[in-house]
Design an enzyme around this catalytic site. Structure first.
Site, PDB file in Angstrom:
ATOM      1  N   ARG A 139      35.768  48.839  25.141  1.00  0.00           N
ATOM      2  CA  ARG A 139      36.590  49.041  26.350  1.00  0.00           C
ATOM      3  C   ARG A 139      35.864  49.953  27.334  1.00  0.00           C
ATOM      4  O   ARG A 139      35.902  49.755  28.541  1.00  0.00           O
ATOM      5  CB  ARG A 139      37.967  49.631  26.010  1.00  0.00           C
TER       6      ARG A 139
ATOM      7  N   ASP B 117      36.028  41.523  50.123  1.00  0.00           N
ATOM      8  CA  ASP B 117      36.138  40.516  49.075  1.00  0.00           C
ATOM      9  C   ASP B 117      35.088  39.454  49.402  1.00  0.00           C
ATOM     10  O   ASP B 117      35.243  38.684  50.347  1.00  0.00           O
ATOM     11  CB  ASP B 117      37.554  39.933  49.058  1.00  0.00           C
TER      12      ASP B 117
ATOM     13  N   TYR C  71      43.704  36.343  50.486  1.00  0.00           N
ATOM     14  CA  TYR C  71      43.896  35.583  49.253  1.00  0.00           C
ATOM     15  C   TYR C  71      45.329  35.798  48.744  1.00  0.00           C
ATOM     16  O   TYR C  71      45.839  36.922  48.761  1.00  0.00           O
ATOM     17  CB  TYR C  71      42.856  36.052  48.218  1.00  0.00           C
TER      18      TYR C  71
ATOM     19  N   LYS D 270      34.616  32.385  40.382  1.00  0.00           N
ATOM     20  CA  LYS D 270      34.232  31.387  41.373  1.00  0.00           C
ATOM     21  C   LYS D 270      32.707  31.172  41.352  1.00  0.00           C
ATOM     22  O   LYS D 270      32.181  30.837  40.318  1.00  0.00           O
ATOM     23  CB  LYS D 270      34.764  31.813  42.740  1.00  0.00           C
TER      24      LYS D 270
HETATM   25  C1  LIG Z   1      40.242  33.736  43.084  1.00  0.00           C
HETATM   26  C2  LIG Z   1      40.166  34.833  44.066  1.00  0.00           C
HETATM   27  C3  LIG Z   1      40.603  36.123  43.763  1.00  0.00           C
HETATM   28  C4  LIG Z   1      41.279  36.458  42.437  1.00  0.00           C
HETATM   29  O1  LIG Z   1      40.427  36.303  41.354  1.00  0.00           O
HETATM   30  P1  LIG Z   1      40.910  35.877  39.869  1.00  0.00           P
HETATM   31  O2  LIG Z   1      39.633  35.817  39.129  1.00  0.00           O
HETATM   32  O3  LIG Z   1      41.626  34.582  39.985  1.00  0.00           O
HETATM   33  O4  LIG Z   1      41.832  36.960  39.382  1.00  0.00           O
HETATM   34  C5  LIG Z   1      40.449  37.095  44.728  1.00  0.00           C
HETATM   35  N1  LIG Z   1      39.922  36.826  45.938  1.00  0.00           N
HETATM   36  C6  LIG Z   1      39.496  35.597  46.275  1.00  0.00           C
HETATM   37  C7  LIG Z   1      38.931  35.357  47.629  1.00  0.00           C
HETATM   38  C8  LIG Z   1      39.611  34.558  45.359  1.00  0.00           C
HETATM   39  O5  LIG Z   1      39.208  33.328  45.710  1.00  0.00           O
END
Ligand SMILES: *Cc1c(COP(=O)(O)O)cnc(C)c1O
Length: 397
Positions: free
Chosen positions: A51, A174, A103, A199
């Site tokens: 952890r 982000d 998002y 992603k």
């Molecule tokens: C998918 C996504 C998130 C959240 O991520 P998870 O891995 O699904 O928790 C945050 N910001 C953007 C732009 C995303 O596409």
């Protein structure tokens, strides 16, 4: 083993490679162990408990920090965990300025934290810099997403981060939609970068994960402490897979982008399509900014179909190479209906304010052959427009 002069592609491909001194393994081993021995009483080694720290997870963190040019990274169990972790840097009652079209998960988290007075949240259209400046008075964090989801609006990172700095607020970008291969927010003045590694970074739709990359060591230390305290670190196995995906990031993105450009042009020419949102198109409102700020236009786009929801239904029934699913940035092409899927957490009024209509569709272009993708979309658009039905009627008549 890394050289500061190396290009991004080289750094990504070589991350953690040929560093094993025990066996000379070319690829780094996976350490699944949850616990590590102390060498003796009071003699902790580099790792004691997964952890708090794990060699495989740290390898991914080091690779990402290098690609984003940060002091270090914290790898989390999801993108949302990374976002929640970042918000822990703020005291109770602090004000956060976030994009009106952020998002869906970020929107829901900020809304819920605001509802219980944990944070004050102001949502603004971040293409309107005067509105951002107003909202920043007294704020402690500016949240930035660019390009935005799902309309692919692009905002000026350097300008917004300077405004945040002037207001005494931390700036966070982000960077999920482009990845460090195409955009490096820390070099443009941001304090923190967050990722859903689910992603493009992992890139194969088989891991949910996240990361926060900090520019300054002080913020990195605070994030590491909170990650350990809250227990939201990513698993070693997910880190291993994500590091594996990261090696081909640049190569994949070249194809994602080539496919997106070809599809954007084909959509633009089809009569069933009212409007295409892709920063690579010369008529995109922030095309020049995207060209300056990004190293590429990315593999995401959205478009507005003519004919409302019935046309959307016909399109989705006909399309074959685009799986109807949320998420993005993987080798397989996906189609998403933001109003009912990724942006369902928004109220109808907020969706409308953000410009997300019921006839909007978002595509994540995979690495399939572009002629197959264009052909499939064209036949599905024909079906959406009803011309396929008319042709059939003509044949039987
Ligand atoms: C998918 C996504 C998130 C959240 O991520 P998870 O891995 O699904 O928790 C945050 N910001 C953007 C732009 C995303 O596409």
């Amino acid at each position: 083993m890394t050289d500061k002069q190396w290009q991004q592609a080289t750094r990504a491909a070589r991350a953690g490679v040929d560093e094993d001194e025990q066996f000379g393994a070319v690829m780094p081993p996976l350490y699944l162990s949850s616990t590590f021995t102390f060498a003796g009483l009071g003699a902790a080694r580099d790792y004691d408990y997964t952890r708090s720290g794990n060699p495989t997870r740290d390898q991914l963190g080091a690779a990402l920090a290098e690609l984003e040019d940060g002091a270090g990274a914290v790898i989390t169990a999801s993108g949302m965990a990374a976002i929640a972790l970042t918000l822990e840097l703020l005291p109770t009652g602090a004000a956060v300025v976030a994009p009106a079209d952020c998002y869906g998960g970020t929107y829901r988290l900020l809304q819920r934290l605001a509802a219980k007075q944990r944070l004050n949240v102001v949502f603004v259209d971040q293409t309107d810099t005067a509105a951002v400046a107003d909202a920043l008075a007294g704020a402690q964090m500016l949240w930035i997403e660019t390009p935005t989801n799902p309309l692919l609006r692009v905002v000026d990172i350097a300008k917004l981060c300077q405004m945040a700095r002037d207001a005494g607020a931390l700036s966070v970008v982000d960077n999920t939609f482009l990845s460090p291969a195409l955009q490096q927010p820390l070099s443009l003045g941001a304090d923190l970068v967050v990722h859903s590694t689910t992603k493009y970074l992992n890139g194969h739709s088989d891991v949910v994960g996240g990361a926060v990359v900090a520019k300054a060591q002080s913020q990195l230390t605070a994030l590491q402490e909170w990650a350990n305290t809250l227990g939201l670190a990513g698993s070693p196995f997910d880190s291993f897979l994500t590091l594996r995906g990261l090696r081909t990031l640049e190569a994949r993105l070249r194809i994602h982008e080539e496919n997106a450009a070809a599809v954007a042009r084909a959509l633009q020419e089809h009569p069933a399509v009212q409007r295409v949102h892709y920063p690579g198109l010369p008529d995109h409102p922030q095309h020049d900014l995207a060209r300056r700020q990004q190293r590429g236009f990315g593999g995401m786009l959205s478009f507005q179909l003519r004919g409302g929801e019935p046309a959307v239904r016909r399109f989705l029934q006909a399309v074959q190479l685009f799986s109807l699913a949320v998420s993005l940035g993987s080798v397989e092409s996906l189609v998403c209906h933001p109003a009912s899927m990724s942006h369902a957490p928004f109220s109808a009024a907020d969706r409308k304010a953000a410009g997300i209509t019921d006839a909007l569709l978002r595509l994540s272009l995979g690495v399939e052959a572009k002629q197959d993708l264009v052909a499939d979309l064209t036949q599905a658009l024909d079906a959406a427009a009803g011309s396929a039905a008319l042709q059939l009627a003509g044949q039987t008549a």
